[in-house]
Design an enzyme around this catalytic site. Structure first.
Site, PDB file in Angstrom:
ATOM      1  N   LYS A 161       0.848  -1.200   0.000  1.00 59.01           N
ATOM      2  CA  LYS A 161       0.000   0.000   0.000  1.00 59.01           C
ATOM      3  C   LYS A 161       0.885   1.252   0.000  1.00 59.01           C
ATOM      4  CE  LYS A 161      -2.733  -3.425   1.213  1.00 59.01           C
ATOM      5  NZ  LYS A 161      -3.640  -4.174   0.410  1.00 59.01           N
TER       6      LYS A 161
HETATM    7  C1  LIG Z   1      -4.246  -5.398   1.469  1.00 54.45           C
HETATM    8  C2  LIG Z   1      -5.684  -5.468   1.677  1.00 54.45           C
HETATM    9  C3  LIG Z   1      -6.231  -5.988   2.854  1.00 54.45           C
HETATM   10  C4  LIG Z   1      -5.397  -6.635   3.927  1.00 54.45           C
HETATM   11  O1  LIG Z   1      -4.487  -5.755   4.500  1.00 54.45           O
HETATM   12  P1  LIG Z   1      -3.423  -6.324   5.544  1.00 54.45           P
HETATM   13  O2  LIG Z   1      -2.919  -5.088   6.230  1.00 54.45           O
HETATM   14  O3  LIG Z   1      -2.356  -6.990   4.745  1.00 54.45           O
HETATM   15  O4  LIG Z   1      -4.113  -7.234   6.470  1.00 54.45           O
HETATM   16  C5  LIG Z   1      -7.611  -5.954   3.004  1.00 54.45           C
HETATM   17  N1  LIG Z   1      -8.402  -5.442   2.053  1.00 54.45           N
HETATM   18  C6  LIG Z   1      -7.915  -4.955   0.899  1.00 54.45           C
HETATM   19  C7  LIG Z   1      -8.854  -4.391  -0.101  1.00 54.45           C
HETATM   20  C8  LIG Z   1      -6.537  -4.962   0.667  1.00 54.45           C
HETATM   21  O5  LIG Z   1      -6.068  -4.502  -0.490  1.00 54.45           O
END
Ligand SMILES: *Cc1c(COP(=O)(O)O)cnc(C)c1O
Length: 377
Positions: free
Chosen positions: A178
């Site tokens: 992210k």
């Molecule tokens: C990356 C992601 C998650 C999970 O995030 P983590 O911090 O890795 O648990 C959940 N929902 C979406 C849409 C994502 O892109």
């Protein structure tokens, strides 16, 4: 090698992490509290509750709403699988709704057919940073709460405000895929102070007084365990990194949008490829820059990925469809034609701060030759 994503991390983050270590306070403490305040302020929310990931943020948010067995939660299948899994953690049933072909998000129209008397909540995803039209979803859902999976959406905007402003509950991710990262990490934001206080307890075993507050009290404070909670805490080392990352957010978004604009210019000359763009109701941070192949494009998406990989370019399949994974085999769902099309006919192109104009020209050049079905030299 051109990776699909690279986190923006510098000496400032390394120094902040080291300083947290040297302080002797490494678990959830003052830096987590400071990061919560700073993050909530940046996204226009009243409160932030830091947790260990977006997955745990989603679980905690659904749990705090009282989601349990017999309940249904409407989610897009077109999402990282954690969105649907969080519903299962509560013993509830994820109900898949289809998405809009242009935004990849739930809309009032795709959600309406799957709402039922058992719908506990609708969990909308701002997919790949693309803001979902929350106002129209809320209108369609009436009394049913609309939660937001904003894992990818730090720095995106909705109706002229940051994604997160005015959200009932939004869950965020700080995974390196992210825009902002703390290694692993997550946050829940809300304007509801009572809910935030309960979420803070729930992430820490249901304790009435946090360890940090107990330590700071100076007198003997005996905590109580008010309900069955979890250990979903973030560490102060992570939060120290997060505080630095947050100062980079505006710059990261601006640069990603410039790179996306260059991709758009280059791709405009390529028939058969449709790239993601800002929707009418907001702006995306282009966490995922995806390109959809028109039906008449003669090459298979996976062949394009293979071709790019052979050139050292790490593109990715589009956003996954949870209902097509073995973990959801046999899970009933309505027809999801748009989800399946986007998931099988799109790919995510590299987009990160070290990507050069020459890289972008090379990537689009390879795609252009491949979709024109002329041999790539
Ligand atoms: C990356 C992601 C998650 C999970 O995030 P983590 O911090 O890795 O648990 C959940 N929902 C979406 C849409 C994502 O892109």
């Amino acid at each position: 090698m051109i990776p699909v994503m690279r986190p923006v991390l510098g000496d400032e983050e390394a120094e902040a992490a080291a300083e947290a270590v040297r302080s002797g306070w490494v678990a959830q403490g003052p830096r987590v509290a400071a990061f919560e305040r700073a993050f909530a302020e940046r996204v226009g929310a009243g409160h932030g509750v830091a947790v260990s990931s977006c997955t745990t943020a989603l679980h905690l948010a659904l749990h705090a709403l009282g989601t349990g067995p017999g309940d249904e939660v409407v989610v897009p299948s077109f999402s990282f699988i954690a969105t649907a899994n969080a519903v299962r953690y509560c013993g509830a049933t994820p109900v898949f709704a289809d998405v809009d072909e242009v935004t990849g998000n739930l809309t009032a129209e795709t959600v309406a057919p799957v709402l039922s008397s058992r719908t506990k909540a609708v969990l909308a995803v701002h997919q790949g940073g693309m803001p979902a039209d929350i106002a129209s979803l809320r209108e369609a859902c009436g009394e049913i709460p609309v939660l937001e999976d904003a894992a990818c959406a730090a720095g995106s905007t909705l109706g002229g405000r940051p994604v997160g402003a005015g959200a009932l509950l939004a869950a965020w991710s700080f995974h390196p895929r992210k825009l902002l990262t703390t290694g692993e990490g997550g946050m829940i934001t809300t304007d509801d102070g009572d809910l935030a206080a309960r979420l803070r307890r729930l992430r820490e075993h249901g304790m009435s007084v946090s360890a940090a507050d107990r330590h700071a009290a100076g007198t003997a404070v005996v905590e109580q365990y008010l309900e069955t909670g979890f250990n979903y805490r973030m560490t102060d080392i992570q939060a120290a990194v997060g505080l630095v990352q947050l100062t980079r957010l505006d710059g990261i978004v601006a640069q990603r949008r410039e790179l996306a604009a260059r991709y758009h210019e280059l791709l405009d000359g390529v028939p058969g490829l449709r790239a993601v763009r800002d929707p009418v109701h907001g702006t995306t941070n282009y966490q995922a820059f995806w390109v959809l192949l028109d039906n008449d494009v003669p090459v298979a998406r996976n062949d394009l990925l293979t071709l790019l990989a052979a050139e050292g370019i790490s593109a990715r399949r589009g956003i996954m469809a949870a209902h097509l994974e073995p973990a959801y085999a046999g899970h009933p769902h309505p027809p999801l034609p748009v989800t399946e099309k986007l998931s099988t006919r799109s790919l995510i192109l590299p987009l990160h701060h070290e990507l050069t104009a020459a890289d972008q020209e090379r990537i689009v050049g390879l795609l252009a030759r491949a979709v024109a079905a002329t041999p790539v030299p």
